[in-house]
Design a protein around this motif. Sequence first.
Motif, short mmCIF file in Angstrom:
data_model
loop_
_atom_site.label_atom_id
_atom_site.label_comp_id
_atom_site.label_asym_id
_atom_site.label_seq_id
_atom_site.Cartn_x
_atom_site.Cartn_y
_atom_site.Cartn_z
N MET A 43 -53.85 91.09 108.04
CA MET A 43 -54.15 89.84 108.73
C MET A 43 -53.66 88.63 107.94
O MET A 43 -53.03 87.72 108.50
CB MET A 43 -55.64 89.73 109.03
CG MET A 43 -56.12 90.71 110.08
SD MET A 43 -57.90 90.59 110.38
CE MET A 43 -58.02 88.95 111.09
N SER A 44 -53.93 88.62 106.65
CA SER A 44 -53.53 87.49 105.80
C SER A 44 -52.02 87.37 105.71
O SER A 44 -51.46 86.27 105.88
CB SER A 44 -54.13 87.67 104.41
OG SER A 44 -53.66 86.67 103.54
N GLU A 45 -51.35 88.47 105.47
CA GLU A 45 -49.89 88.45 105.34
C GLU A 45 -49.23 88.02 106.65
O GLU A 45 -48.24 87.29 106.64
CB GLU A 45 -49.37 89.82 104.91
CG GLU A 45 -49.76 90.21 103.50
CD GLU A 45 -49.06 89.41 102.43
OE1 GLU A 45 -47.92 88.95 102.65
OE2 GLU A 45 -49.67 89.22 101.36
N TYR A 46 -49.78 88.46 107.78
CA TYR A 46 -49.18 88.13 109.08
C TYR A 46 -49.31 86.65 109.41
O TYR A 46 -48.33 86.02 109.80
CB TYR A 46 -49.79 89.00 110.18
CG TYR A 46 -48.97 89.05 111.46
CD1 TYR A 46 -47.58 89.09 111.44
CD2 TYR A 46 -49.60 89.10 112.70
CE1 TYR A 46 -46.85 89.15 112.62
CE2 TYR A 46 -48.88 89.18 113.87
CZ TYR A 46 -47.50 89.20 113.83
OH TYR A 46 -46.77 89.28 115.00
N ILE A 47 -50.47 86.08 109.23
CA ILE A 47 -50.63 84.66 109.56
C ILE A 47 -49.78 83.78 108.63
O ILE A 47 -49.21 82.79 109.06
CB ILE A 47 -52.11 84.22 109.59
CG1 ILE A 47 -52.24 82.87 110.31
CG2 ILE A 47 -52.71 84.17 108.19
CD1 ILE A 47 -53.66 82.46 110.63
N GLN A 48 -49.68 84.17 107.38
CA GLN A 48 -48.83 83.41 106.47
C GLN A 48 -47.36 83.54 106.84
O GLN A 48 -46.61 82.55 106.81
CB GLN A 48 -49.07 83.85 105.02
CG GLN A 48 -50.44 83.41 104.52
CD GLN A 48 -50.70 83.87 103.11
OE1 GLN A 48 -50.11 83.33 102.18
NE2 GLN A 48 -51.58 84.85 102.95
N TYR A 49 -46.96 84.73 107.24
CA TYR A 49 -45.57 84.96 107.66
C TYR A 49 -45.23 84.09 108.88
O TYR A 49 -44.21 83.41 108.89
CB TYR A 49 -45.35 86.45 107.98
CG TYR A 49 -44.05 86.71 108.69
CD1 TYR A 49 -42.84 86.68 107.98
CD2 TYR A 49 -44.02 86.96 110.05
CE1 TYR A 49 -41.64 86.91 108.65
CE2 TYR A 49 -42.82 87.18 110.71
CZ TYR A 49 -41.63 87.16 110.01
OH TYR A 49 -40.44 87.36 110.67
N GLN A 73 -60.64 82.54 105.76
CA GLN A 73 -60.28 81.26 105.17
C GLN A 73 -61.41 80.74 104.28
O GLN A 73 -61.16 80.18 103.21
CB GLN A 73 -59.92 80.24 106.25
CG GLN A 73 -59.17 79.03 105.70
CD GLN A 73 -58.62 78.15 106.79
OE1 GLN A 73 -59.36 77.75 107.70
NE2 GLN A 73 -57.34 77.86 106.72
N LEU A 74 -62.65 80.96 104.69
CA LEU A 74 -63.78 80.56 103.86
C LEU A 74 -63.79 81.32 102.53
O LEU A 74 -64.21 80.77 101.50
CB LEU A 74 -65.10 80.81 104.60
CG LEU A 74 -65.41 79.84 105.74
CD1 LEU A 74 -66.66 80.29 106.49
CD2 LEU A 74 -65.58 78.42 105.22
N LYS A 75 -63.32 82.56 102.55
CA LYS A 75 -63.24 83.37 101.33
C LYS A 75 -61.94 83.13 100.57
O LYS A 75 -61.64 83.83 99.61
CB LYS A 75 -63.33 84.87 101.68
CG LYS A 75 -64.65 85.29 102.25
CD LYS A 75 -64.60 86.76 102.64
CE LYS A 75 -65.84 87.18 103.38
NZ LYS A 75 -65.73 88.56 103.90
N GLN A 76 -61.15 82.18 101.03
CA GLN A 76 -59.86 81.81 100.43
C GLN A 76 -58.86 82.96 100.45
O GLN A 76 -58.04 83.09 99.56
CB GLN A 76 -60.07 81.25 99.02
CG GLN A 76 -60.93 80.02 99.03
CD GLN A 76 -61.19 79.46 97.64
OE1 GLN A 76 -61.07 80.15 96.64
NE2 GLN A 76 -61.54 78.19 97.59
N GLN A 77 -58.93 83.78 101.50
CA GLN A 77 -57.97 84.88 101.67
C GLN A 77 -56.74 84.45 102.45
O GLN A 77 -55.76 85.19 102.51
CB GLN A 77 -58.65 86.06 102.37
CG GLN A 77 -59.72 86.71 101.53
CD GLN A 77 -60.49 87.77 102.29
OE1 GLN A 77 -60.90 87.57 103.44
NE2 GLN A 77 -60.71 88.90 101.65
N ILE A 78 -56.82 83.27 103.08
CA ILE A 78 -55.65 82.65 103.69
C ILE A 78 -55.66 81.18 103.28
O ILE A 78 -56.71 80.60 103.00
CB ILE A 78 -55.61 82.81 105.23
CG1 ILE A 78 -56.82 82.15 105.90
CG2 ILE A 78 -55.48 84.26 105.64
CD1 ILE A 78 -56.69 82.08 107.41
#
Length: 171
Positions: A43-49, A73-78
Amino acid sequence: MNKLCFLKEMMNPIVEKCLDKYGGGESYFTEIDAMIKSNPVLMSEYIQYITEKENIYNVIFSGEIGLKYFAMQLKQQIPSDINLFLLPGGLRLNPSKLFEADNNILESRTVLSSKYIFLDDSYYSGKTLNAVSEFVKKGGGVIEKSYVFYDGSPVKTNVQSLYRYYDNLEN
């Protein structure tokens, strides 16, 4: 390996596992959605991509996947510079939910532009995307691009996906 290939390689075993277990149907789709939402790296890699690729940092969701992204996002994963906008879930069954809610949802939260990326776990009939697009348009914005993890529609569209079922059928 480029980032898109990496993401597709992460998605393939999810689809294969669900196909092996269910072969199709509602349980199959439910399982794919659950497996995507339980994979924060994917999920994180896809939204950043997609935000970097499109250079658009306003991402709109409906339902549970948006809640997962907010938690990430609250956990700073994105990254915090990705602006997340959440609309109600269940829009494919009841698109009028959007107009029962606060019609200023986007207007009150938009700070960068009126361009959005729509991101969802899966795409089938386009009902959710159509409802979101109509809502955003009425608010003066536009969905520039639509992305999903899994595309199960027999009709080829402009929706970008990591896995398109009908492109992977054996002849």
